[in-house]
Design a protein around this motif. Structure first.
Motif, PDB file in Angstrom:
ATOM      1  N   GLN A 279       0.992  -1.443  -0.068  1.00 52.55           N
ATOM      2  CA  GLN A 279       0.109  -0.052  -0.237  1.00 52.55           C
ATOM      3  C   GLN A 279       0.864   1.143  -0.006  1.00 52.55           C
ATOM      4  OE1 GLN A 279      -2.168  -0.986   3.387  1.00 52.55           O
ATOM      5  NE2 GLN A 279      -4.089  -1.382   2.457  1.00 52.55           N
TER       6      GLN A 279
ATOM      7  N   ARG B 238     -10.272   9.399   8.640  1.00 52.39           N
ATOM      8  CA  ARG B 238      -9.344   8.731   8.140  1.00 52.39           C
ATOM      9  C   ARG B 238      -9.677   7.286   8.002  1.00 52.39           C
ATOM     10  NH1 ARG B 238      -3.833   7.138  11.620  1.00 52.39           N
ATOM     11  NH2 ARG B 238      -3.240   5.144  10.581  1.00 52.39           N
ATOM     12  N   GLU B 239     -10.740   7.108   8.550  1.00 48.20           N
ATOM     13  CA  GLU B 239     -11.684   5.537   8.934  1.00 48.20           C
ATOM     14  C   GLU B 239     -12.440   5.291   7.360  1.00 48.20           C
ATOM     15  OE1 GLU B 239     -13.884   5.261  12.256  1.00 48.20           O
ATOM     16  OE2 GLU B 239     -12.125   4.580  13.649  1.00 48.20           O
ATOM     17  N   ILE B 240     -12.872   6.556   7.015  1.00 45.30           N
ATOM     18  CA  ILE B 240     -13.638   6.459   5.765  1.00 45.30           C
ATOM     19  C   ILE B 240     -12.745   6.460   4.548  1.00 45.30           C
ATOM     20  CG2 ILE B 240     -14.868   7.800   4.140  1.00 45.30           C
ATOM     21  CD1 ILE B 240     -16.299   9.337   6.678  1.00 45.30           C
TER      22      ILE B 240
ATOM     23  N   GLU C 214      -9.705   5.122   4.482  1.00 45.15           N
ATOM     24  CA  GLU C 214      -9.115   3.687   4.483  1.00 45.15           C
ATOM     25  C   GLU C 214     -10.026   2.713   4.225  1.00 45.15           C
ATOM     26  OE1 GLU C 214      -7.159   3.327   8.135  1.00 45.15           O
ATOM     27  OE2 GLU C 214      -5.413   4.118   7.548  1.00 45.15           O
ATOM     28  N   LYS C 215     -11.415   2.915   4.286  1.00 42.38           N
ATOM     29  CA  LYS C 215     -12.411   2.139   3.910  1.00 42.38           C
ATOM     30  C   LYS C 215     -12.429   1.989   2.258  1.00 42.38           C
ATOM     31  CE  LYS C 215     -16.650   3.460   4.821  1.00 42.38           C
ATOM     32  NZ  LYS C 215     -17.196   3.838   3.347  1.00 42.38           N
ATOM     33  N   ASP C 216     -12.648   3.452   1.796  1.00 42.89           N
ATOM     34  CA  ASP C 216     -12.656   3.474   0.454  1.00 42.89           C
ATOM     35  C   ASP C 216     -11.610   3.509  -0.407  1.00 42.89           C
ATOM     36  OD1 ASP C 216     -15.553   4.164   1.135  1.00 42.89           O
ATOM     37  OD2 ASP C 216     -15.411   6.202   1.034  1.00 42.89           O
ATOM     38  N   ASN C 217     -10.419   3.440   0.172  1.00 39.45           N
ATOM     39  CA  ASN C 217      -8.960   3.366  -0.703  1.00 39.45           C
ATOM     40  C   ASN C 217      -8.197   2.413  -0.238  1.00 39.45           C
ATOM     41  OD1 ASN C 217      -9.382   6.187  -2.340  1.00 39.45           O
ATOM     42  ND2 ASN C 217     -10.027   6.792  -0.143  1.00 39.45           N
ATOM     43  N   SER C 218      -8.532   0.920  -0.495  1.00 35.30           N
ATOM     44  CA  SER C 218      -7.820   0.095   0.037  1.00 35.30           C
ATOM     45  C   SER C 218      -6.228  -0.046  -0.422  1.00 35.30           C
ATOM     46  CB  SER C 218      -8.275  -1.344  -0.667  1.00 35.30           C
ATOM     47  OG  SER C 218      -8.563  -1.603  -2.068  1.00 35.30           O
TER      48      SER C 218
ATOM     49  N   THR D 281      -2.336   3.878   2.511  1.00 31.99           N
ATOM     50  CA  THR D 281      -2.346   4.004   3.917  1.00 31.99           C
ATOM     51  C   THR D 281      -2.278   5.218   4.184  1.00 31.99           C
ATOM     52  OG1 THR D 281      -1.446   1.571   3.878  1.00 31.99           O
ATOM     53  CG2 THR D 281      -1.367   3.169   5.938  1.00 31.99           C
TER      54      THR D 281
ATOM     55  N   GLU E 141     -20.419  12.546   3.272  1.00 32.01           N
ATOM     56  CA  GLU E 141     -19.855  11.735   4.444  1.00 32.01           C
ATOM     57  C   GLU E 141     -18.711  12.031   5.094  1.00 32.01           C
ATOM     58  OE1 GLU E 141     -18.752   6.832   4.635  1.00 32.01           O
ATOM     59  OE2 GLU E 141     -18.598   8.084   2.871  1.00 32.01           O
TER      60      GLU E 141
END
Length: 428
Positions: free
Chosen positions: A37, A59-61, A63-67, A70, A342
């Motif tokens: 990553q 940050r959580e959004i 990392e969820k949307d952009n695998s 990092t 969001e």
């Protein structure tokens, strides 16, 4: 009336400071060596309670949307961003920019634009149709000659008087003071009880206090006039405002390390008043460990700072795309989260701010934040000094220096001369 302050100044490049970012050292590379990553270095000054919670939510959004990416937290603590901006200046001067960095909309951000350090983001605004959902006056503040240079994630209000209802009741004060004269009288009443009349933090919080006292003493139009080419910093009205500032400061307690411990003195009942931005709401309201978990209207309450009701002294946190960003694609991905409904609805309720977007979910903004949304829609506007709206970095630094000296010698005439000289030499 909604105003636009035009500022064109090259960003002041500070010497390299030996500061350590909270997200790690200087090991940012193309990949993390394990998963492949790519790291995205996000540079901010959001390290304290409330603000760190909001950053974590975005940050959580991300990392969820952009695998494939990092998140790399390069936040630098201290001084309302003063330390972060000094380190950032050295990084930009050395052509070692982070992938994206936080900046205040207004004169501060336009300094970076004029210095040629940022890529325009019109392509992103067109793709996401952001001009349809952001206030025009905010877009004006982050634009130069039709090019937009950052993504605003929020709106903050600077001129808030936070107070402890129980401490005021003990002092015989029935309501928050509406004028500067009432404020001074109430500070004196609290002093007689043995409680701290006014809590204060490090030096930048004194500049934050000054901007509210100037606005409350001068009125909105005269305050806004100070940031124009026709400003008169030597006038009798400014002298009176600075005398008010001197009197108010005389009631301040021992300066705390930063704004959080000063605000905590109010929440804990050790102090009556604190003038701070609405990020204090997130700190008061959010549950531990991120916040104090206090109850509004009982443990703490708020009002417009004395003399400023009907005027919203504003600032806005934005994110940029630096020229030469090592991971440009990752930076754009972060900007899309920061711009999204969001992302802003996850960030702002925790941060203690309201969204920059006009289409946010209003049901998420309760208590103080519901009041704040209404005020933003209806109030006159004035721009913050300390938080980058009306003064470029060099001018703001000169004001900070003048306040620091004034806290030592309490000489109003000398203080006013320093402020007048800072305005004359501002380059705005």
């Amino acid at each position: 009336m909604r105003r636009r302050w035009l500022a064109a100044v090259a960003v002041s490049m500070a010497g390299l400071l030996t500061l350590t970012a909270c997200g790690g050292g200087d090991d940012k590379a193309a990949g993390d060596g394990k998963s492949g990553q790519k790291k995205v270095e996000v540079f901010s000054w959001w390290t304290g309670p409330g603000e760190a919670d909001g950053l974590k939510a975005m940050r959580e959004i991300f990392e969820k949307d952009n695998s494939g990416f990092t998140f790399y937290d390069a936040a630098v603590a201290g001084g309302s961003g003063d330390q972060a901006r000094a380190l950032l200046a050295s990084k930009l001067q050395a052509n070692q920019p982070p992938d994206t960095f936080q900046g205040h909309a207004g004169a501060e951000l336009q300094g970076y634009i004029k210095a040629g350090k940022l890529e325009p983001l019109n392509f992103l605004y067109d793709e996401l149709k952001l001009k349809d959902v952001l206030p025009q006056e905010l877009i004006d503040q982050i634009s130069v000659q039709g090019q937009v240079y950052s993504v605003p994630v929020n709106i903050h209000r600077s001129n808030i008087l936070w107070f402890n209802p129980s401490v005021l009741k003990e002092a015989g004060v029935s309501a928050a003071p509406a004028t500067i004269d009432e404020f001074i009288a109430d500070l004196d009443k609290v002093k007689k009880t043995g409680k701290i009349p006014l809590s204060i933090g490090s030096q930048w919080t004194a500049v934050h206090l000054l901007e509210s006292v100037l606005l409350g003493s001068l009125g909105t139009d005269a305050y806004n006039q100070l940031w124009t080419a026709n400003a008169d910093w030597s006038g009798a009205n400014v002298t009176k405002a600075l005398e008010n500032f001197k009197t108010i400061l005389s009631y301040a307690g021992t300066p705390q390390e930063d704004w959080q411990p000063a605000a905590k003195q109010v929440a804990d009942g050790a102090a009556a008043f604190n003038i701070m931005g609405d990020w204090a709401y997130g700190y008061f309201h959010n549950p531990a460990p991120g916040g104090l978990g206090k109850t509004s209207k009982t443990d703490f309450d708020w009002a417009a700072s004395p003399g400023t009701d009907g005027t919203f002294m504003w600032l806005s946190d934005s994110f940029t795309l630096p020229k030469g960003a090592p991971n440009r694609d990752g930076a754009v991905a972060w900007l899309k989260v920061a711009a999204s409904k969001e992302g802003q609805d996850a960030f702002n309720p925790k941060k203690g701010s309201i969204p920059a977007r006009k289409d946010a979910d209003k049901s998420l903004y309760q208590d103080y934040l519901a009041w704040d949304l209404e005020q933003w829609s209806n109030d006159k506007l004035a721009g913050s000094i300390q938080h980058g709206v009306v003064a470029n970095d060099a001018w703001r630094a000169a004001i900070n220096d003048a306040v620091g000296l004034f806290q030592q010698d309490h000489d109003v005439a000398k203080f006013q001369q320093a402020l007048a000289a800072a305005a004359k030499n501002s380059g705005q």
